[in-house]
Design an enzyme around this catalytic site. Structure first.
Site, PDB file in Angstrom:
ATOM      1  CG  HIS A   1     -44.164 -24.788 -51.049  1.00  0.00           C
ATOM      2  ND1 HIS A   1     -44.029 -25.125 -49.734  1.00  0.00           N
ATOM      3  CD2 HIS A   1     -44.656 -25.888 -51.665  1.00  0.00           C
ATOM      4  CE1 HIS A   1     -44.409 -26.379 -49.556  1.00  0.00           C
ATOM      5  NE2 HIS A   1     -44.795 -26.860 -50.716  1.00  0.00           N
TER       6      HIS A   1
ATOM      7  CG  HIS B   1     -47.622 -34.972 -49.910  1.00  0.00           C
ATOM      8  ND1 HIS B   1     -47.190 -34.116 -50.899  1.00  0.00           N
ATOM      9  CD2 HIS B   1     -48.134 -34.195 -48.933  1.00  0.00           C
ATOM     10  CE1 HIS B   1     -47.442 -32.874 -50.538  1.00  0.00           C
ATOM     11  NE2 HIS B   1     -48.019 -32.888 -49.347  1.00  0.00           N
TER      12      HIS B   1
ATOM     13  NE  ARG C   1     -44.744 -29.786 -55.751  1.00  0.00           N
ATOM     14  CZ  ARG C   1     -43.995 -28.679 -55.744  1.00  0.00           C
ATOM     15  NH1 ARG C   1     -42.830 -28.653 -56.369  1.00  0.00           N
ATOM     16  NH2 ARG C   1     -44.422 -27.595 -55.133  1.00  0.00           N
TER      17      ARG C   1
ATOM     18  CE1 TYR D   1     -45.595 -30.566 -47.785  1.00  0.00           C
ATOM     19  CE2 TYR D   1     -46.519 -28.398 -48.190  1.00  0.00           C
ATOM     20  CZ  TYR D   1     -46.233 -29.664 -48.618  1.00  0.00           C
ATOM     21  OH  TYR D   1     -46.580 -30.054 -49.864  1.00  0.00           O
TER      22      TYR D   1
ATOM     23  CE  LYS E   1     -47.868 -28.810 -57.532  1.00  0.00           C
ATOM     24  NZ  LYS E   1     -48.858 -28.448 -56.510  1.00  0.00           N
TER      25      LYS E   1
ATOM     26  NE  ARG F   1     -43.687 -31.354 -51.778  1.00  0.00           N
ATOM     27  CZ  ARG F   1     -42.886 -30.390 -52.229  1.00  0.00           C
ATOM     28  NH1 ARG F   1     -41.602 -30.632 -52.386  1.00  0.00           N
ATOM     29  NH2 ARG F   1     -43.351 -29.198 -52.511  1.00  0.00           N
TER      30      ARG F   1
END
Length: 168
Positions: A142, A116, A22, A151, A46, A119
């Site tokens: 994730h 993105h 990211r 994705y 994250k 990614r």
């Protein structure tokens, strides 16, 4: 812009694509997150979840070229540049990562491309290469495999081929 900024930008793009980062993850990297010997990058994702991603040799070469210019002093892996290509010891921001990718792809004459997109391409290429979706989930950072499945850009033809290849 050439010289040091071009090398930094190449390393940013290489890692965003080559490690599926990211933009804020790329901006937050520090030198000690990179391990040349092991060929890995430690990423804080994250929710402060840490992951360790292996890097392709070509990505390592690009990062090494940048580090030869940057130097090996502790600090942000990607530093801000001031006028005259002078590096500061301030980290770039997620917005800077976005701006670098947009500018460099426009310079290359390509149409719209975002961090993105890189990614997403990272995930898709791994899945197309037959990597397990759970491995890709870990590499992407994730929490849910459902997010990783979003994705998956492999077309219906690939899915049909897979179904027909099922041993029976």
């Amino acid at each position: 812009q050439d010289g040091v900024i071009a090398m930094r930008d190449a390393a940013v793009i290489a890692l965003v694509y080559g490690a599926g980062l990211r933009r804020h993850e790329a901006a937050g990297l520090i030198l000690s997150d990179y391990n040349r010997t092991e060929g890995t990058i430690r990423v804080l994702g994250k929710g402060n979840k840490e992951r360790l991603n292996a890097l392709h040799d070509r990505i390592i070469d690009i990062v090494e070229t940048w580090l030869d210019e940057r130097g090996r002093e502790p600090g942000p892996l990607f530093q801000r540049a001031r006028k005259g290509n002078r590096l500061t010891n301030d980290p770039i921001t997620g917005q800077t990562v976005y701006d670098i990718i947009i500018r460099r792809y426009k310079d290359a004459g390509l149409t719209r491309l975002t961090p993105h997109d890189l990614r997403r391409t990272f995930a898709t290429k791994l899945l197309e290469n037959g990597e397990d979706v759970f491995v890709v989930q870990d590499l992407m950072g994730h929490a849910s495999v459902e997010t990783t499945k979003n994705y998956d850009r492999r077309d219906e033809k690939a899915k049909k081929k897979a179904a027909k290849a099922l041993p029976f």
